[in-house]
Motif scaffolding. Sequence first.
Motif, PDB file in Angstrom:
ATOM      1  N   ALA A   2      35.940  11.557  38.846  1.00 30.82           N
ATOM      2  CA  ALA A   2      34.968  12.552  38.385  1.00 30.82           C
ATOM      3  C   ALA A   2      34.553  13.516  39.480  1.00 30.82           C
ATOM      4  CB  ALA A   2      33.732  11.854  37.810  1.00 30.82           C
ATOM      5  N   ALA A   3      34.331  12.996  40.655  1.00 24.72           N
ATOM      6  CA  ALA A   3      33.857  13.832  41.756  1.00 24.72           C
ATOM      7  C   ALA A   3      34.323  13.185  43.043  1.00 24.72           C
ATOM      8  CB  ALA A   3      32.338  13.946  41.728  1.00 24.72           C
ATOM      9  N   GLU A   4      35.077  13.900  43.824  1.00 26.02           N
ATOM     10  CA  GLU A   4      35.703  13.325  45.011  1.00 26.02           C
ATOM     11  C   GLU A   4      34.674  12.680  45.923  1.00 26.02           C
ATOM     12  OE1 GLU A   4      38.986  12.234  47.193  1.00 26.02           O
ATOM     13  OE2 GLU A   4      38.985  13.372  45.315  1.00 26.02           O
ATOM     14  N   GLY A   5      34.879  11.386  46.192  1.00 20.90           N
ATOM     15  CA  GLY A   5      34.065  10.711  47.182  1.00 20.90           C
ATOM     16  C   GLY A   5      32.681  10.310  46.750  1.00 20.90           C
ATOM     17  N   ILE A   6      32.395  10.238  45.441  1.00 22.12           N
ATOM     18  CA  ILE A   6      31.073   9.797  44.990  1.00 22.12           C
ATOM     19  C   ILE A   6      31.141   8.343  44.521  1.00 22.12           C
ATOM     20  CG2 ILE A   6      29.169  10.187  43.395  1.00 22.12           C
ATOM     21  CD1 ILE A   6      29.410  12.287  45.582  1.00 22.12           C
ATOM     22  N   MET A   7      31.827   8.051  43.429  1.00 25.73           N
ATOM     23  CA  MET A   7      32.048   6.656  43.021  1.00 25.73           C
ATOM     24  C   MET A   7      33.283   6.171  43.770  1.00 25.73           C
ATOM     25  SD  MET A   7      31.075   4.033  41.012  1.00 25.73           S
ATOM     26  CE  MET A   7      30.361   4.436  39.399  1.00 25.73           C
ATOM     27  N   VAL A   8      33.049   5.441  44.862  1.00 22.92           N
ATOM     28  CA  VAL A   8      34.138   5.131  45.784  1.00 22.92           C
ATOM     29  C   VAL A   8      34.602   3.681  45.718  1.00 22.92           C
ATOM     30  CG1 VAL A   8      33.528   6.973  47.389  1.00 22.92           C
ATOM     31  CG2 VAL A   8      32.507   4.697  47.665  1.00 22.92           C
ATOM     32  N   GLY A  66      23.728  20.704  49.547  1.00 21.46           N
ATOM     33  CA  GLY A  66      22.875  20.371  50.667  1.00 21.46           C
ATOM     34  C   GLY A  66      21.509  19.857  50.276  1.00 21.46           C
ATOM     35  N   TYR A  67      21.292  19.640  48.973  1.00 23.27           N
ATOM     36  CA  TYR A  67      20.001  19.103  48.538  1.00 23.27           C
ATOM     37  C   TYR A  67      19.759  17.727  49.165  1.00 23.27           C
ATOM     38  CZ  TYR A  67      16.234  17.673  45.358  1.00 23.27           C
ATOM     39  OH  TYR A  67      15.047  17.240  44.843  1.00 23.27           O
ATOM     40  N   VAL A  68      20.821  16.936  49.261  1.00 18.52           N
ATOM     41  CA  VAL A  68      20.796  15.705  50.055  1.00 18.52           C
ATOM     42  C   VAL A  68      21.998  15.723  50.979  1.00 18.52           C
ATOM     43  CG1 VAL A  68      19.533  14.280  48.401  1.00 18.52           C
ATOM     44  CG2 VAL A  68      22.027  14.434  48.245  1.00 18.52           C
ATOM     45  N   ASP A  69      21.880  14.990  52.085  1.00 17.47           N
ATOM     46  CA  ASP A  69      22.982  14.973  53.050  1.00 17.47           C
ATOM     47  C   ASP A  69      24.182  14.198  52.542  1.00 17.47           C
ATOM     48  OD1 ASP A  69      21.663  16.509  54.944  1.00 17.47           O
ATOM     49  OD2 ASP A  69      20.792  14.777  55.959  1.00 17.47           O
ATOM     50  N   ASP A  70      23.925  13.122  51.790  1.00 13.65           N
ATOM     51  CA  ASP A  70      25.047  12.341  51.284  1.00 13.65           C
ATOM     52  C   ASP A  70      24.568  11.467  50.141  1.00 13.65           C
ATOM     53  OD1 ASP A  70      27.630  11.486  51.034  1.00 13.65           O
ATOM     54  OD2 ASP A  70      27.771  10.557  53.017  1.00 13.65           O
ATOM     55  N   VAL A  71      25.502  11.100  49.264  1.00 11.07           N
ATOM     56  CA  VAL A  71      25.211  10.212  48.140  1.00 11.07           C
ATOM     57  C   VAL A  71      26.486   9.468  47.787  1.00 11.07           C
ATOM     58  CG1 VAL A  71      25.627  12.068  46.455  1.00 11.07           C
ATOM     59  CG2 VAL A  71      24.288  10.042  45.790  1.00 11.07           C
ATOM     60  N   LEU A  72      26.352   8.184  47.464  1.00  5.78           N
ATOM     61  CA  LEU A  72      27.491   7.340  47.104  1.00  5.78           C
ATOM     62  C   LEU A  72      27.139   6.486  45.903  1.00  5.78           C
ATOM     63  CD1 LEU A  72      28.714   5.891  50.550  1.00  5.78           C
ATOM     64  CD2 LEU A  72      29.903   7.564  49.127  1.00  5.78           C
ATOM     65  N   ALA A  73      28.178   6.000  45.217  1.00  5.03           N
ATOM     66  CA  ALA A  73      27.995   5.083  44.092  1.00  5.03           C
ATOM     67  C   ALA A  73      29.089   4.020  44.133  1.00  5.03           C
ATOM     68  CB  ALA A  73      28.032   5.832  42.770  1.00  5.03           C
ATOM     69  N   PHE A  74      28.710   2.802  43.715  1.00  7.66           N
ATOM     70  CA  PHE A  74      29.640   1.681  43.559  1.00  7.66           C
ATOM     71  C   PHE A  74      29.377   1.025  42.213  1.00  7.66           C
ATOM     72  CE2 PHE A  74      29.500   2.090  48.138  1.00  7.66           C
ATOM     73  CZ  PHE A  74      30.788   1.794  48.549  1.00  7.66           C
ATOM     74  N   ALA A  75      30.429   0.714  41.471  1.00  9.70           N
ATOM     75  CA  ALA A  75      30.295  -0.014  40.213  1.00  9.70           C
ATOM     76  C   ALA A  75      29.946  -1.466  40.510  1.00  9.70           C
ATOM     77  CB  ALA A  75      31.591   0.071  39.413  1.00  9.70           C
ATOM     78  N   ASN A  76      28.905  -1.976  39.858  1.00  9.91           N
ATOM     79  CA  ASN A  76      28.447  -3.341  40.096  1.00  9.91           C
ATOM     80  C   ASN A  76      28.976  -4.316  39.042  1.00  9.91           C
ATOM     81  OD1 ASN A  76      27.011  -2.434  42.306  1.00  9.91           O
ATOM     82  ND2 ASN A  76      25.061  -2.291  41.214  1.00  9.91           N
ATOM     83  N   HIS A 118      26.476  -1.524  35.256  1.00 10.90           N
ATOM     84  CA  HIS A 118      25.546  -0.977  36.234  1.00 10.90           C
ATOM     85  C   HIS A 118      26.313  -0.434  37.436  1.00 10.90           C
ATOM     86  CE1 HIS A 118      22.469  -4.236  34.751  1.00 10.90           C
ATOM     87  NE2 HIS A 118      22.759  -3.339  33.823  1.00 10.90           N
ATOM     88  N   ALA A 119      25.606   0.352  38.241  1.00 10.65           N
ATOM     89  CA  ALA A 119      26.176   0.851  39.492  1.00 10.65           C
ATOM     90  C   ALA A 119      25.068   1.051  40.504  1.00 10.65           C
ATOM     91  CB  ALA A 119      26.917   2.166  39.287  1.00 10.65           C
ATOM     92  N   THR A 120      25.408   0.843  41.761  1.00 12.80           N
ATOM     93  CA  THR A 120      24.542   1.252  42.870  1.00 12.80           C
ATOM     94  C   THR A 120      24.715   2.741  43.094  1.00 12.80           C
ATOM     95  OG1 THR A 120      24.495  -0.849  44.069  1.00 12.80           O
ATOM     96  CG2 THR A 120      24.293   1.145  45.379  1.00 12.80           C
ATOM     97  N   VAL A 121      23.611   3.470  43.175  1.00 17.32           N
ATOM     98  CA  VAL A 121      23.603   4.864  43.616  1.00 17.32           C
ATOM     99  C   VAL A 121      22.613   4.944  44.771  1.00 17.32           C
ATOM    100  CG1 VAL A 121      23.070   7.251  43.013  1.00 17.32           C
ATOM    101  CG2 VAL A 121      24.156   5.756  41.316  1.00 17.32           C
ATOM    102  N   PHE A 122      23.038   5.477  45.919  1.00 13.84           N
ATOM    103  CA  PHE A 122      22.101   5.605  47.032  1.00 13.84           C
ATOM    104  C   PHE A 122      22.393   6.845  47.856  1.00 13.84           C
ATOM    105  CE2 PHE A 122      25.592   3.249  48.845  1.00 13.84           C
ATOM    106  CZ  PHE A 122      25.590   3.472  50.217  1.00 13.84           C
ATOM    107  N   VAL A 123      21.364   7.274  48.593  1.00 13.56           N
ATOM    108  CA  VAL A 123      21.428   8.551  49.303  1.00 13.56           C
ATOM    109  C   VAL A 123      21.079   8.354  50.767  1.00 13.56           C
ATOM    110  CG1 VAL A 123      20.883   9.911  47.267  1.00 13.56           C
ATOM    111  CG2 VAL A 123      19.030   9.076  48.700  1.00 13.56           C
ATOM    112  N   ALA A 124      21.482   9.318  51.585  1.00 13.88           N
ATOM    113  CA  ALA A 124      21.073   9.336  52.981  1.00 13.88           C
ATOM    114  C   ALA A 124      19.600   9.708  53.064  1.00 13.88           C
ATOM    115  CB  ALA A 124      21.917  10.346  53.752  1.00 13.88           C
ATOM    116  N   PRO A 125      18.870   9.134  54.006  1.00 18.13           N
ATOM    117  CA  PRO A 125      17.458   9.492  54.143  1.00 18.13           C
ATOM    118  C   PRO A 125      17.274  10.989  54.370  1.00 18.13           C
ATOM    119  CG  PRO A 125      17.948   7.547  55.436  1.00 18.13           C
ATOM    120  CD  PRO A 125      19.261   8.078  54.953  1.00 18.13           C
TER     121      PRO A 125
END
Length: 557
Positions: free
Chosen positions: A237-243, A208-218, A148-155
């Motif tokens: 895979a993509a700089e700065g997404i799964m950090v 720019g569809y969202v301001d920011d998005v991050l993922a962490f492996a759980n 699993h992984a956490t994926v979350f976005v800026a409001p």
Amino acid sequence: MTEQQLPSWADPSVSPAGLDAQGISRRRLLRRAGLFGTVFALAPAAPALAADGGRGRLGGEDPRLAYLVGDHHVHSVYSHDAKYTFSQLAAAGARYGLDWMVFTEHSNVGHAEYGAALEHREILTARAENPRQLIFQGLEWYIPAAEHATVFVAPGRHEAGLLTRFERLYDGKLLGYDKGGAADTDTARNEAHAVAALKWLARQRRSGYVDDVLAFANHPLRLGIDSPHELRAWRDAAEGIMVGMEGSPGAQGAAIPGLRGAASVRGEYENKPSAQSWSGYPADAYVTYGGFDWATATVGGLWDSMLAEGRLFSVTANSDAHRVVHDTLRNGDWAPGRNFDNTGKLPDPVETGTVQAGSDFWPGQFSRTHVGVSRYGYRPVMAGLRAGRVWVDHGHLLDGLEVRVRRAGEHGRGVTLGGRLRVRRGERLVLDITVTSASRPNPHGVLPKLAHVDVIRGAVRGPVADRDDWRAPDTRVVRTEDVTGRTGTYTLRVPLAAGAESFYVRLRGSDGNRHAAGLLGASVDPHGPVAHTPGDGDPWTDTWFYSNPVFVDVVGS
């Protein structure tokens, strides 16, 4: 989004008499950093870094920081196996000092069809009702071919839309691409789909569809199905997404004696290798050590092997709150004909007056992730996580930690966690470790006491030839500082020398109650964390902190 208020400990209008002991301690840290009052203000984003990350010049200076406490892995009634409402969880987070939290509901048909939209409306209400907390909406993604992984976005306008689209397009559980035991699930196709998912997230951010998005492996080693090459593939895979990854999983109360049985292990790491596990992991990898995942707890192990490539990969510590230990609530009753698949939401819990089964702690009650920011807000928290300005602790072991590496003789701020210092070969350096000891009893009623601080150093050798390599043979504990009996705020100054190779340093420490030679031997780690006896793992008596690394890039003399 609506205007956010400063947390009370950072708000000059709040009298010190209105703060608890830890809030007062954190305010002092803020004052020392020069961030209290008008400077530490609401802002949409953290200051941008230079395009080259400071690599083009010697030395390096990072901004002064305040550390916000959070949890990126929390489940509510919008997860099929959880129990609590948003308001109950937000109140618990506030009670235990969280500044930010992420609701990460499990993916499934009910959530994708109904729950995500309902959840979003509650998220908006929770933000309005808790203006001193940063409350993110996220998803616990079933990674195709893996865990699993956490994926979350800026409001923002599209936060729920992005998560719902992502869930339907890329979730391994919905697609049948997860490792559920079927013979054909561990395939190159499924691993490629996970990489494509992260690239898709990066495109949404870039457009720019969202301001920011991050993922962490759980909980990466809970089942042994996150192979080293998959972790590297997600990172790349993509700089700065799964950090990063959970260095410490939730379910830390699973092995409190008498709760769940004789086979229980902290983190619910109670599995053995299966047909879906990566075959290169040793049997030792399937349990926790001082409550930390084997990948993080092993000095010279998997986490270090990734850092030795010279690439940042962060660790976090989270509650994974589903069902809290010693809680007396039970799940509510379904109305006739209603279930999770056709509603996307559990009934609200009901008080029983009797202790119910549970393995978890409330958000912030035991496990905490501290992220360094220079401004307050959603995007600064995400920027701090991406930059790796992170340290974690259990049991409220510390009130504060500030780490800087600088060139000897220079009195600037230097670089901090996640940062890079550029120096010449042979230069003398100083590692400044400023500790603020715990100033009040923790939620268990005990005043935590730090016993030692370990400095761990590893050579940076660049990309590995074998993407499944999990060893860093040049990483070891190079110094241990005995801090028994020290209280208040104090600074340890550790000399470092820049040899021929670039390197990194990271920190670890504990209450000193349980340790032994590390998994790769006493010459590598003379007093590392140890696994507890199954069924006898009281987490409050074995607490640790870990920090992210600081990198030192060595150039020619």
